[in-house]
Design a protein around this motif. Structure first.
Motif, PDB file in Angstrom:
ATOM      1  N   VAL A  93     -47.807  30.373  41.853  1.00  0.00           N
ATOM      2  CA  VAL A  93     -47.379  31.117  40.665  1.00  0.00           C
ATOM      3  C   VAL A  93     -45.922  31.550  40.824  1.00  0.00           C
ATOM      4  O   VAL A  93     -45.098  31.388  39.913  1.00  0.00           O
ATOM      5  CB  VAL A  93     -48.284  32.347  40.442  1.00  0.00           C
ATOM      6  CG1 VAL A  93     -47.699  33.270  39.374  1.00  0.00           C
ATOM      7  CG2 VAL A  93     -49.688  31.909  40.021  1.00  0.00           C
ATOM      8  N   GLY A  94     -45.585  32.119  41.989  1.00  0.00           N
ATOM      9  CA  GLY A  94     -44.219  32.547  42.223  1.00  0.00           C
ATOM     10  C   GLY A  94     -43.237  31.392  42.235  1.00  0.00           C
ATOM     11  O   GLY A  94     -42.136  31.480  41.666  1.00  0.00           O
ATOM     12  N   GLU A  95     -43.611  30.287  42.877  1.00  0.00           N
ATOM     13  CA  GLU A  95     -42.730  29.128  42.931  1.00  0.00           C
ATOM     14  C   GLU A  95     -42.458  28.574  41.538  1.00  0.00           C
ATOM     15  O   GLU A  95     -41.324  28.212  41.209  1.00  0.00           O
ATOM     16  CB  GLU A  95     -43.336  28.047  43.819  1.00  0.00           C
ATOM     17  CG  GLU A  95     -43.346  28.409  45.298  1.00  0.00           C
ATOM     18  CD  GLU A  95     -43.989  27.343  46.158  1.00  0.00           C
ATOM     19  OE1 GLU A  95     -44.623  26.425  45.579  1.00  0.00           O
ATOM     20  OE2 GLU A  95     -43.868  27.416  47.394  1.00  0.00           O
ATOM     21  N   HIS A  96     -43.504  28.526  40.702  1.00  0.00           N
ATOM     22  CA  HIS A  96     -43.320  27.984  39.360  1.00  0.00           C
ATOM     23  C   HIS A  96     -42.478  28.930  38.504  1.00  0.00           C
ATOM     24  O   HIS A  96     -41.686  28.474  37.674  1.00  0.00           O
ATOM     25  CB  HIS A  96     -44.669  27.727  38.688  1.00  0.00           C
ATOM     26  CG  HIS A  96     -44.557  26.842  37.480  1.00  0.00           C
ATOM     27  ND1 HIS A  96     -44.522  25.468  37.565  1.00  0.00           N
ATOM     28  CD2 HIS A  96     -44.428  27.131  36.157  1.00  0.00           C
ATOM     29  CE1 HIS A  96     -44.401  24.956  36.360  1.00  0.00           C
ATOM     30  NE2 HIS A  96     -44.345  25.940  35.483  1.00  0.00           N
ATOM     31  N   ALA A  97     -42.623  30.238  38.714  1.00  0.00           N
ATOM     32  CA  ALA A  97     -41.786  31.200  37.993  1.00  0.00           C
ATOM     33  C   ALA A  97     -40.313  30.946  38.303  1.00  0.00           C
ATOM     34  O   ALA A  97     -39.457  31.002  37.415  1.00  0.00           O
ATOM     35  CB  ALA A  97     -42.182  32.627  38.353  1.00  0.00           C
ATOM     36  N   TRP A  98     -39.999  30.671  39.578  1.00  0.00           N
ATOM     37  CA  TRP A  98     -38.614  30.358  39.926  1.00  0.00           C
ATOM     38  C   TRP A  98     -38.163  29.046  39.278  1.00  0.00           C
ATOM     39  O   TRP A  98     -37.026  28.939  38.789  1.00  0.00           O
ATOM     40  CB  TRP A  98     -38.404  30.260  41.433  1.00  0.00           C
ATOM     41  CG  TRP A  98     -37.099  29.569  41.723  1.00  0.00           C
ATOM     42  CD1 TRP A  98     -36.899  28.347  42.275  1.00  0.00           C
ATOM     43  CD2 TRP A  98     -35.791  30.068  41.398  1.00  0.00           C
ATOM     44  NE1 TRP A  98     -35.568  28.045  42.328  1.00  0.00           N
ATOM     45  CE2 TRP A  98     -34.854  29.089  41.796  1.00  0.00           C
ATOM     46  CE3 TRP A  98     -35.332  31.250  40.822  1.00  0.00           C
ATOM     47  CZ2 TRP A  98     -33.484  29.256  41.623  1.00  0.00           C
ATOM     48  CZ3 TRP A  98     -33.953  31.414  40.650  1.00  0.00           C
ATOM     49  CH2 TRP A  98     -33.051  30.429  41.052  1.00  0.00           C
ATOM     50  N   GLN A  99     -39.024  28.041  39.271  1.00  0.00           N
ATOM     51  CA  GLN A  99     -38.650  26.765  38.654  1.00  0.00           C
ATOM     52  C   GLN A  99     -38.285  26.956  37.185  1.00  0.00           C
ATOM     53  O   GLN A  99     -37.321  26.361  36.682  1.00  0.00           O
ATOM     54  CB  GLN A  99     -39.788  25.763  38.808  1.00  0.00           C
ATOM     55  CG  GLN A  99     -40.018  25.303  40.237  1.00  0.00           C
ATOM     56  CD  GLN A  99     -41.328  24.552  40.409  1.00  0.00           C
ATOM     57  OE1 GLN A  99     -41.978  24.173  39.432  1.00  0.00           O
ATOM     58  NE2 GLN A  99     -41.734  24.332  41.654  1.00  0.00           N
ATOM     59  N   GLN A 100     -39.055  27.791  36.491  1.00  0.00           N
ATOM     60  CA  GLN A 100     -38.746  28.068  35.089  1.00  0.00           C
ATOM     61  C   GLN A 100     -37.423  28.818  34.968  1.00  0.00           C
ATOM     62  O   GLN A 100     -36.614  28.546  34.072  1.00  0.00           O
ATOM     63  CB  GLN A 100     -39.881  28.863  34.448  1.00  0.00           C
ATOM     64  CG  GLN A 100     -41.157  28.060  34.259  1.00  0.00           C
ATOM     65  CD  GLN A 100     -42.260  28.870  33.607  1.00  0.00           C
ATOM     66  OE1 GLN A 100     -42.422  30.046  33.903  1.00  0.00           O
ATOM     67  NE2 GLN A 100     -43.011  28.256  32.716  1.00  0.00           N
ATOM     68  N   MET A 101     -37.186  29.788  35.869  1.00  0.00           N
ATOM     69  CA  MET A 101     -35.924  30.514  35.849  1.00  0.00           C
ATOM     70  C   MET A 101     -34.753  29.586  36.133  1.00  0.00           C
ATOM     71  O   MET A 101     -33.705  29.655  35.485  1.00  0.00           O
ATOM     72  CB  MET A 101     -35.972  31.662  36.862  1.00  0.00           C
ATOM     73  CG  MET A 101     -34.655  32.426  37.005  1.00  0.00           C
ATOM     74  SD  MET A 101     -34.066  33.164  35.458  1.00  0.00           S
ATOM     75  CE  MET A 101     -35.321  34.444  35.223  1.00  0.00           C
ATOM     76  N   ARG A 102     -34.919  28.701  37.102  1.00  0.00           N
ATOM     77  CA  ARG A 102     -33.853  27.741  37.434  1.00  0.00           C
ATOM     78  C   ARG A 102     -33.502  26.878  36.239  1.00  0.00           C
ATOM     79  O   ARG A 102     -32.313  26.632  35.961  1.00  0.00           O
ATOM     80  CB  ARG A 102     -34.297  26.874  38.612  1.00  0.00           C
ATOM     81  CG  ARG A 102     -33.237  25.875  39.090  1.00  0.00           C
ATOM     82  CD  ARG A 102     -33.811  25.006  40.189  1.00  0.00           C
ATOM     83  NE  ARG A 102     -34.984  24.279  39.716  1.00  0.00           N
ATOM     84  CZ  ARG A 102     -35.878  23.692  40.516  1.00  0.00           C
ATOM     85  NH1 ARG A 102     -35.740  23.778  41.828  1.00  0.00           N
ATOM     86  NH2 ARG A 102     -36.905  23.043  40.008  1.00  0.00           N
ATOM     87  N   ASP A 103     -34.510  26.441  35.498  1.00  0.00           N
ATOM     88  CA  ASP A 103     -34.247  25.633  34.306  1.00  0.00           C
ATOM     89  C   ASP A 103     -33.464  26.434  33.268  1.00  0.00           C
ATOM     90  O   ASP A 103     -32.553  25.905  32.614  1.00  0.00           O
ATOM     91  CB  ASP A 103     -35.571  25.145  33.699  1.00  0.00           C
ATOM     92  CG  ASP A 103     -36.237  24.065  34.540  1.00  0.00           C
ATOM     93  OD1 ASP A 103     -35.546  23.485  35.408  1.00  0.00           O
ATOM     94  OD2 ASP A 103     -37.442  23.806  34.338  1.00  0.00           O
ATOM     95  N   LEU A 104     -33.817  27.715  33.111  1.00  0.00           N
ATOM     96  CA  LEU A 104     -33.085  28.557  32.161  1.00  0.00           C
ATOM     97  C   LEU A 104     -31.630  28.726  32.596  1.00  0.00           C
ATOM     98  O   LEU A 104     -30.709  28.630  31.784  1.00  0.00           O
ATOM     99  CB  LEU A 104     -33.751  29.933  32.046  1.00  0.00           C
ATOM    100  CG  LEU A 104     -35.103  30.000  31.334  1.00  0.00           C
ATOM    101  CD1 LEU A 104     -35.662  31.420  31.422  1.00  0.00           C
ATOM    102  CD2 LEU A 104     -34.973  29.585  29.876  1.00  0.00           C
ATOM    103  N   LEU A 105     -31.410  28.985  33.886  1.00  0.00           N
ATOM    104  CA  LEU A 105     -30.055  29.195  34.394  1.00  0.00           C
ATOM    105  C   LEU A 105     -29.205  27.931  34.268  1.00  0.00           C
ATOM    106  O   LEU A 105     -27.991  28.009  34.045  1.00  0.00           O
ATOM    107  CB  LEU A 105     -30.106  29.649  35.853  1.00  0.00           C
ATOM    108  CG  LEU A 105     -30.738  31.015  36.111  1.00  0.00           C
ATOM    109  CD1 LEU A 105     -30.893  31.251  37.618  1.00  0.00           C
ATOM    110  CD2 LEU A 105     -29.908  32.131  35.482  1.00  0.00           C
ATOM    111  N   ASN A 106     -29.850  26.777  34.426  1.00  0.00           N
ATOM    112  CA  ASN A 106     -29.125  25.508  34.349  1.00  0.00           C
ATOM    113  C   ASN A 106     -29.022  24.975  32.936  1.00  0.00           C
ATOM    114  O   ASN A 106     -28.407  23.922  32.714  1.00  0.00           O
ATOM    115  CB  ASN A 106     -29.793  24.462  35.242  1.00  0.00           C
ATOM    116  CG  ASN A 106     -29.670  24.796  36.716  1.00  0.00           C
ATOM    117  OD1 ASN A 106     -28.781  25.543  37.110  1.00  0.00           O
ATOM    118  ND2 ASN A 106     -30.559  24.239  37.533  1.00  0.00           N
ATOM    119  N   GLY A 107     -29.645  25.672  31.983  1.00  0.00           N
ATOM    120  CA  GLY A 107     -29.628  25.200  30.605  1.00  0.00           C
ATOM    121  C   GLY A 107     -30.434  23.940  30.399  1.00  0.00           C
ATOM    122  O   GLY A 107     -30.156  23.151  29.487  1.00  0.00           O
TER     123      GLY A 107
END
Length: 344
Positions: A298-312
């Motif tokens: 769950v935590g790892e996937h939350a970061w993956q989603q955040m990374r996608d947002l930060l990278n546009g």
């Protein structure tokens, strides 16, 4: 004795003077801006090397509009479940060069908005883990926190992905486990009223009773801590239920301790289940039947989603749902003076 002069820190203005360029030009070169003429950029870098200039990381991040840090707001850092989420987030973020700033609201919903706002001002984005604020408050706050990822909540705000655990399905699996053992009166020791996952559990139990009309379900108000579970024992005993669904593993462990103090045997006199499968669950006496949640994932996937947002990065994966699974252990068994019902 003469006082030794303190060494003077070389600043960006020194590099600009040495290279014969403006402060803005030095800043662009130090930040990797390729719009500067290559010959001028080489002159700036040579001057920086000769002066042994070390860019200020904080100042450079401010100039870039980045901190390479994300904030994670949790309701209770003492809860191993939230520790697991943080572990998953921090490990995955570190792999991508990001650090994590942690804020604990201590189960005080009024603190969440303040902590989330402060975290967003200090960080590039915020992960709100199981916030206790009301849906209306969340909808009002969400746009100001972008980029934001939610754990175990959803919002209608644009570009605000969520990672969810299907607590409704998980609690139904535990209730079915008790029913299959022959328990017909089941008590649910509920979590905090402000907890969205508690609401999902209640909805799951409502659906369960619709398909199992022979089961009597009792709802008991409690909380999310070991102490809450310990204090619930009087209500649990008074309910006359033989099968107990605790909000989480911590409350289940507190209940196990209190039942033992009263001489009530588990599972001979009463069966008890938890939820989450925290690392300690298998080491209780008896080992705790629970619903396992892949909390690191769950935590790892939350970061993956955040990374996608930060990278546009464009993604349609705005909601990821993880399914718990029942892990039977020694804390559940056939109720006294009963035989197990054969599952259909």
């Amino acid at each position: 004795m003469a006082k030794r002069a303190r060494p003077t820190r070389v600043g960006i203005s020194d590099v600009a003077t040495k290279a014969g360029v403006s402060l803005a030009t030095v800043s662009r070169v130090m930040n990797g801006n390729f719009s500067v003429d290559p010959q001028i950029a080489d002159r700036v870098r040579a001057a920086a090397t000769e002066l042994k200039y070390q860019p200020n990381p904080m100042g450079r991040n401010l100039a870039r509009g980045k901190t390479d840090t994300i904030g994670v707001v949790v309701p209770d850092l003492a809860n191993p479940t939230f520790q697991g989420v943080l572990r998953g987030v921090s490990r995955a973020a570190a792999h991508d060069g990001y650090r994590v700033l942690i804020a604990d609201s201590s189960e005080v919903s009024s603190e969440e908005a303040v902590l989330a706002g402060e975290a967003r001002r200090r960080c590039d984005g915020v992960i709100l883990c199981a916030p206790r604020m009301s849906p209306a408050e969340l909808e009002e706050l969400a746009p100001s926190l972008h980029p934001m990822v939610l754990v175990n909540r959803i919002t209608e705000a644009a570009d605000s992905p969520s990672v969810m655990v299907d607590y409704g399905q998980g609690i139904q699996g535990l209730a079915a486990h008790l029913a299959d053992l022959g328990h017909t009166r089941i008590a649910y020791v509920a979590g905090p009223e402000s907890s969205a996952s508690n609401a999902l559990r209640l909805a799951g139990l409502e659906a369960f009773t619709q398909t199992h009309p022979h089961i009597e379900l009792v709802i008991l108000q409690s909380g999310s801590t070991f102490e809450d579970g310990h204090d619930s024992a009087d209500d649990v005993v008074a309910s006359a239920a033989t099968g107990i669904l605790a909000f989480n593993d911590l409350t289940a462990m507190g209940l196990l301790s209190s039942l033992n103090e009263r001489g009530i045997r588990v599972p001979e006199d009463m069966s008890v289940t938890g939820f989450d499968d925290i690392p300690f669950a298998r080491y209780t006496t008896p080992p705790l039947t629970t619903a396992a949640v892949p909390i690191i994932d769950v935590g790892e996937h939350a970061w993956q989603q955040m990374r996608d947002l930060l990278n546009g990065t464009d993604t349609s994966d705005t909601l990821q749902v993880f399914q718990p699974h029942v892990v039977p252990r020694g804390s559940t068994g056939v109720p006294a003076k009963s035989t197990a019902r054969t599952p259909e």
